[in-house]
Scaffold this active site. Structure first.
Site, PDB file in Angstrom:
ATOM      1  N   ASP A 489     -68.349  46.400   1.273  1.00  0.00           N
ATOM      2  CA  ASP A 489     -67.055  46.840   0.752  1.00  0.00           C
ATOM      3  C   ASP A 489     -66.502  45.870  -0.280  1.00  0.00           C
ATOM      4  O   ASP A 489     -65.644  46.238  -1.085  1.00  0.00           O
ATOM      5  CB  ASP A 489     -66.049  47.030   1.897  1.00  0.00           C
ATOM      6  CG  ASP A 489     -65.739  45.727   2.613  1.00  0.00           C
ATOM      7  OD1 ASP A 489     -66.683  44.943   2.824  1.00  0.00           O
ATOM      8  OD2 ASP A 489     -64.561  45.501   2.948  1.00  0.00           O
ATOM      9  N   GLN A 491     -68.598  44.271  -2.401  1.00  0.00           N
ATOM     10  CA  GLN A 491     -69.464  44.400  -3.565  1.00  0.00           C
ATOM     11  C   GLN A 491     -69.051  45.569  -4.453  1.00  0.00           C
ATOM     12  O   GLN A 491     -69.327  45.584  -5.647  1.00  0.00           O
ATOM     13  CB  GLN A 491     -70.918  44.596  -3.112  1.00  0.00           C
ATOM     14  CG  GLN A 491     -71.511  43.425  -2.360  1.00  0.00           C
ATOM     15  CD  GLN A 491     -72.876  43.752  -1.806  1.00  0.00           C
ATOM     16  OE1 GLN A 491     -73.602  44.572  -2.368  1.00  0.00           O
ATOM     17  NE2 GLN A 491     -73.241  43.147  -0.689  1.00  0.00           N
ATOM     18  N   CYS A 492     -68.403  46.554  -3.863  1.00  0.00           N
ATOM     19  CA  CYS A 492     -67.979  47.746  -4.612  1.00  0.00           C
ATOM     20  C   CYS A 492     -66.489  47.674  -4.923  1.00  0.00           C
ATOM     21  O   CYS A 492     -65.729  46.981  -4.243  1.00  0.00           O
ATOM     22  CB  CYS A 492     -68.271  49.012  -3.808  1.00  0.00           C
ATOM     23  SG  CYS A 492     -70.002  49.205  -3.354  1.00  0.00           S
ATOM     24  N   THR A 493     -66.073  48.400  -5.960  1.00  0.00           N
ATOM     25  CA  THR A 493     -64.653  48.503  -6.276  1.00  0.00           C
ATOM     26  C   THR A 493     -64.057  49.567  -5.370  1.00  0.00           C
ATOM     27  O   THR A 493     -64.116  50.771  -5.660  1.00  0.00           O
ATOM     28  CB  THR A 493     -64.445  48.884  -7.753  1.00  0.00           C
ATOM     29  OG1 THR A 493     -65.093  47.916  -8.575  1.00  0.00           O
ATOM     30  CG2 THR A 493     -62.965  48.912  -8.095  1.00  0.00           C
ATOM     31  N   VAL A 494     -63.508  49.127  -4.239  1.00  0.00           N
ATOM     32  CA  VAL A 494     -62.915  50.051  -3.278  1.00  0.00           C
ATOM     33  C   VAL A 494     -61.437  50.190  -3.610  1.00  0.00           C
ATOM     34  O   VAL A 494     -60.644  49.271  -3.394  1.00  0.00           O
ATOM     35  CB  VAL A 494     -63.103  49.558  -1.830  1.00  0.00           C
ATOM     36  CG1 VAL A 494     -62.475  50.553  -0.853  1.00  0.00           C
ATOM     37  CG2 VAL A 494     -64.583  49.371  -1.518  1.00  0.00           C
TER      38      VAL A 494
END
Length: 630
Positions: A489, A491-494
């Protein structure tokens, strides 16, 4: 044209036939968008009359592009000087155009009253002798029209006012001009016709008629006040109705896309923002760093605002999870480089955009480079430097904090407009970087002679005011590797759906405001709902330094943060070091984690802070929360 001319019969004339060239509608559309806007005032125009010698073919009056004034030409009721000379098939005739803003307005026009008004002009010209100076005023015409610019369709109706004689005129005699004139008279008339036509061709007087008609003159006609009745509205396929034409299907798709895009922008100038400078937007060269969620949204909005020169830079490839969040991609793009796929999508959306995709990674502090890769990284640094130099605006939309450091340094050194936008889960920040610390120094040769006084100079801009900060000015640590040891979570643009669209809207609007401001990058920071804002100076409203918002709180605030003398991205220390050492300085910052902190004084600042014993007390229940996280 006389259609019934036997001696003793009623004198009858055939009606005109109108023709409108496509160029006329294109120029009218341009005039409507750029100059006339909501103005419905009558517009003088010029038609071109072509008489016909055949009884079954009506004489024609044509409207061309040059029938209308150009956008920078003042309207005139007289014929343009270049149109005063004509020929048999191009006789200039004065007319008037009534173009309405709505179809309802077109249908509501009092056509009877308009025809009477134009007939009165003809009647006055007969009485004051103008018809003897120029018979073209007898051919006076008018056009009522409505231009549906969104659909490129036009509704129009011609009228050729003709006075009704009561009782009607009767033919006394009518013969060929060659039979009525002596040789000397014929040569004189032919010479005069050729001079008017601006040609040297031979005039065939056999096609010209000279006749005599019997007209019963009413005593009331001797005064101007009693105008004869008039007819003249053109008949369309046997019925009294207007003509309709659509040019959309005949237009090139690219041209249609350009005109449609320009329409939305130019309509903003009609009422909402009349002072909006669209030319500066279309000429601005934009570099977007990061072709992810924010990069896709910003690119699309730039085109919507009228920006036409866009470069997108990214090293990543389209993943299966991207298309739902990143609006320029589809599943068919998966596995392809984002920069290439994004540009292809931009061209598909708007063929006239000048877009370029560049596949390249941005060198970052905290990400040491192996010796064997140093040359490649230095080449990337040089390429990014060249890209910043040849663009006017740089958007910093990358995923990590450290990837924004080198672009910030380059923009500050070159004094380029830089816009940063970043997302949290439900929050966002948009900010414009201030002018570089050396922006007040015009002589580059003077840089080497600057010493300790540079510390103070770097905090002001060319206007002598406190310089606005950059993305790194509030930090007390240098940018380091933020990608290591992160969970999925992280590593990603949440972010909440829709947050990127809101953020991008603010980012592009902020740029548009900077470009409209007379001070540009040096413009002061303004605040929402402040009485001190000179909002009248910028047609797009206030020009803040930072915009921070929260979807969970449904709130947005404007803030200002001034430049820091210890900033790792825009302080005079790092800018002078970069200008002195060039890429060697950049490489050392990349490979040595603490170098930037040591060089800018952040290391000493943290040591000084650690030397204080601060006793943090927990506030009581009734204590006011006066802290704002920025």
């Amino acid at each position: 044209m006389v259609v019934d001319a036997e001696e003793g019969t009623l004198l009858k004339f055939a009606p005109f036939q109108s023709r409108v060239d496509e160029g006329f509608w294109h120029r009218l559309s341009s005039l409507k968008l750029n100059k006339l806007r909501l103005d419905e005032s009558p517009m003088p125009i010029t038609g071109f009359f072509a008489p016909c010698s055949h009884k079954q073919v009506p004489s024609r009056l044509t409207l061309l592009a040059e029938s209308l004034p150009s956008e920078d030409q003042k309207q005139s009721s007289s014929l343009p000087a270049t149109l005063n000379q004509g020929n048999r098939n191009r006789c200039p005739v004065p007319g008037i155009l009534y173009n309405t803003n709505t179809l309802e307005g077109f249908n509501a026009i009092d056509r009877v009253s308009l025809l009477e008004t134009e007939a009165k002009k003809i009647w006055d010209d007969i009485h004051n002798g103008k018809v003897e100076e120029s018979s073209s005023v007898l051919l006076r015409f008018m056009v009522i029209s409505f231009a549906e610019l969104k659909k490129w369709s036009f509704c129009y109706w011609f009228a050729f006012p003709a006075l009704m004689l009561d009782p009607a005129a009767r033919v006394v005699s009518l013969r060929s001009a060659s039979q009525c004139l002596s040789l000397e008279q014929a040569e004189s008339l032919s010479s005069a016709c050729n001079e008017w036509r601006n040609t040297s061709s031979t005039t065939d007087l056999g096609f010209s008629l000279i006749g005599e008609a019997s007209i019963s003159v009413s005593p009331e006609w001797k005064t101007r006040d009693c105008t004869p009745k008039a007819v003249g509205w053109e008949v369309n396929k046997g019925n009294a109705k207007p003509n309709f034409i659509s040019l959309a299907k005949a237009m090139d798709p690219t041209s249609l896309a350009i005109s449609s895009a320009d329409l939305n922008l130019k309509l903003m100038k009609w009422r909402a923002v009349p002072d909006l400078n669209l030319s500066i937007l279309s000429a601005t060269r934009c570099l977007i760093l990061g072709a992810g969620t924010l990069g896709c949204e910003v690119a699309r909005l730039l085109m919507a605002w009228g920006f036409r020169k866009i470069t997108m830079l990214d090293s990543g490839k389209v993943a299966i999870s991207n298309p739902l969040r990143q609006s320029l991609y589809t599943l068919d793009d998966c596995g392809e480089f984002k920069a290439i796929a994004a540009v292809r999508s931009l061209n598909r959306i708007f063929p006239a955009v000048e877009a370029e995709g560049i596949v390249m990674a941005i060198p970052m502090p905290g990400h040491p480079v192996p010796e064997q890769e140093e040359q490649s990284v230095l080449e990337d640094c040089k390429r990014l430097h060249d890209l910043v130099e040849c663009h006017d605006v740089i958007f910093l939309l990358t995923d990590t904090r450290e990837s924004r450091w080198l672009p910030t340094l380059l923009c500050s050194s070159a004094n380029k407009i830089a816009i940063t936008a970043a997302l949290g889960f439900e929050s966002f920040v948009v900010m414009r970087h201030g002018a570089g610390p050396l922006s007040m120094i015009k002589d580059s040769g003077a840089l080497s002679s600057l010493s300790a006084e540079m510390h103070n100079l770097s905090l002001t801009n060319r206007m002598g005011k406190q310089r606005l900060g950059c993305y790194f000015c509030n930090d007390v640590v240098a940018p380091v590797d933020s990608t290591a040891n992160r969970t999925l979570d992280q590593q990603c643009t949440v972010a909440l759906p829709g947050l990127a669209s809101i953020t991008s809207g603010y980012a592009v609007k902020l740029l548009a405001g900077i470009l409209q401001d007379r001070l540009g990058i040096f413009a002061d920071a303004e605040f929402a709902n402040s009485a001190n804002n000179p909002s009248s100076e910028n047609c797009l409203g206030i020009l803040p330094h930072q915009i921070r918002g929260s979807l969970s709180q449904m709130s947005m605030i404007t803030l200002v943060g001034h430049a820091s003398s210890s900033c790792t991205g825009c302080s005079s220390t790092v800018i002078l070091e970069y200008q002195k050492r060039g890429l060697d300085f950049v490489l050392q910052a990349i490979n040595t984690p603490m170098y930037l902190e040591d060089r800018t004084g952040l290391t000493e600042l943290k040591k000084s802070a650690d030397s204080f014993n601060l006793d943090w007390e927990v506030g009581t229940d009734d204590a006011e929360d006066d802290c704002v996280e920025i």
